[in-house]
Write an enzyme that holds these catalytic residues in place. Sequence first.
Site, short mmCIF file in Angstrom:
data_model
loop_
_atom_site.label_atom_id
_atom_site.label_comp_id
_atom_site.label_asym_id
_atom_site.label_seq_id
_atom_site.Cartn_x
_atom_site.Cartn_y
_atom_site.Cartn_z
N ARG A 1 0.80 -1.22 0.00
CA ARG A 1 0.00 0.00 0.00
C ARG A 1 0.84 1.27 0.00
NH1 ARG A 1 -2.72 -3.91 1.86
NH2 ARG A 1 -0.79 -4.37 2.93
N THR A 2 1.78 1.34 0.91
CA THR A 2 2.46 2.62 1.10
C THR A 2 3.28 3.00 -0.13
OG1 THR A 2 2.52 2.11 3.45
CG2 THR A 2 3.91 3.92 2.71
N LYS B 1 26.26 -3.20 0.65
CA LYS B 1 27.73 -3.14 0.74
C LYS B 1 28.17 -2.41 2.00
CE LYS B 1 27.92 -2.47 -4.27
NZ LYS B 1 28.15 -1.41 -5.27
N HIS C 1 4.45 5.83 11.76
CA HIS C 1 4.04 5.69 10.36
C HIS C 1 3.05 6.82 10.10
CE1 HIS C 1 3.08 4.15 6.55
NE2 HIS C 1 2.84 2.88 6.83
N ARG D 1 11.28 3.88 3.97
CA ARG D 1 10.79 2.90 4.96
C ARG D 1 11.99 2.07 5.38
NH1 ARG D 1 5.66 -1.06 4.57
NH2 ARG D 1 4.72 0.90 5.22
C1 NCD Z 1 1.61 -1.18 8.16
C2 NCD Z 1 3.10 -1.00 8.35
O1 NCD Z 1 3.90 -1.22 7.46
O2 NCD Z 1 3.45 -0.60 9.46
N1 NCD Z 1 1.25 -1.35 6.82
C3 NCD Z 1 0.92 -0.26 6.08
O3 NCD Z 1 1.75 0.54 5.75
N2 NCD Z 1 -0.36 -0.08 5.80
C4 NCD Z 1 0.98 -2.15 9.07
C5 NCD Z 1 1.60 -3.51 9.22
O4 NCD Z 1 2.55 -3.88 8.55
O5 NCD Z 1 1.06 -4.25 10.06
#
Ligand code: NCD
Length: 480
Positions: A59-60, A89, A138, A110
């Site tokens: 999703r993100t 590396k 997040h 991320r």
């Molecule tokens: C979440 C995350 O990556 O923290 N996912 C997301 O971005 N919607 C939730 C999760 O992984 O449980």
Amino acid sequence: MVTGLVGRDLISINDFTNEEVECLFHLADEMRLALRQGKQLELCRGRDMATLFYEPSTRTRGSFERAMHKLGGNVVSFAEAKTTSSAAKGETIADTVRVLEHYADIIVIRHPWAGAAQVAADYARVPVINAGDGSHEHPTQTLCDLYTLRKEKGRIKGLTVVLWGDLKHGRTVHSLVYALVRFGAQPLCCTEPDLYPPEALVERLRTDYDHVLKKIEPRDLSSLIGRGDTDALYIAPFRPFQLRLPDLGLSVPIGDTTGWSKAKKVDAVYVTRLQRERMRTMDNGQAKYLALNDGFWEEIKRKKRTLIMHPLPRVDELPYQIDTYPRSVYFEQAANGVPIRMALTALLLGAREMEVSKTRKGTLLYEKAENRCKAAFGVECSNQSCVSRQESERRYIVSAFNILKREPLVVSCIYCDSEAYPQYFASSEWHQGTLENKRYYPAHSFMKARIRAENLVLFGSEEEAQRRGFHPSKHVAQGA
Ligand code: NCD
């Protein structure tokens, strides 16, 4: 009034004021309409976004990339940065982003280490967006959650949202709790004791927002039945299939229909999965299992007004049968990721402007400036997954802390907000230039009340203090 978010980073949800979030939602409405009308925008024509993902994402990353494409911009994508970027590396985060800033106008990162996004923001000269850093925060998921909640309920203020699942390691709930409190909603944490939100978060809510986070332990719920907003919950026997995981299963059904009906305050249940990848040692070497049982879901279905939310992905905590319930909005939350991230990207890149108040009071940046300690020697962040604890990053990162609590002395890491416990402290301004006057004190000494944060020097041990020329004060000898 000044022009808003251009050039800023989004690392924590507390980096934006409520007013800024409202403005962003306003623009997201516009983007949503454009998407519905199938329009291709040109707001970010010629601009580039780098998506640097060291952890899996559907999703993100997907919605950030679609957002940039719909704005007319380009994407440089590192979907598996851990193995396909020079991180494999041994390249540090600081170096990676100092290279990427020449290839992109905005960086979305991320990372499995808490605080990694803050480090990226400290070193990159382009805006950095935190797309999830370890178990820390997040913030863009929270923007989607809040936006969805408001769309469905018409407001956020006054809502009660039950948070269920892994509230300790789940980064989405950390950002969400801050946002709910700041917007005047009531989060209600329901999970087992091991999985409550981190103490530092609870403490910050108390000190910065004057909010006491409500917790319910599933094992203690029976004692709460009949009391206000918690009377709807109690523990039920485990489902037969949970016998696979003896002793570790937990079921929290809404068994008492009357009680649940009385709990009119519950506007949404926000379910999260167990974040197995962030759990170091599972109890008894076995995975924990959290589940809301069928009775709960049946009861919810009859409610017709309680939203079911989830950041997704789901594993086994949310049954597929609930998908047809009209107030299940988790796919809406995911869909809203595109207009929200379009609005955010356009604002940070200055492709759209907005007018917001100049005051940053109530934001993290403001608080950090107020509470930052002068220096810390040999004091470690308690979170082993914090970026400041990683060998590669320690080559250039200096641990730094904000005061969280003075009595007892607890500080919080500037990268991941986790607690740290200095053993000794000193003032940087009390020694009038003479070495003999450089004194250090034990953490519990009352003397710390007399030192302003910006003068507070912290030590992890006596050796650290002495190595820097400090002598023990009489409080050390007295143990007071
Ligand atoms: C979440 C995350 O990556 O923290 N996912 C997301 O971005 N919607 C939730 C999760 O992984 O449980």
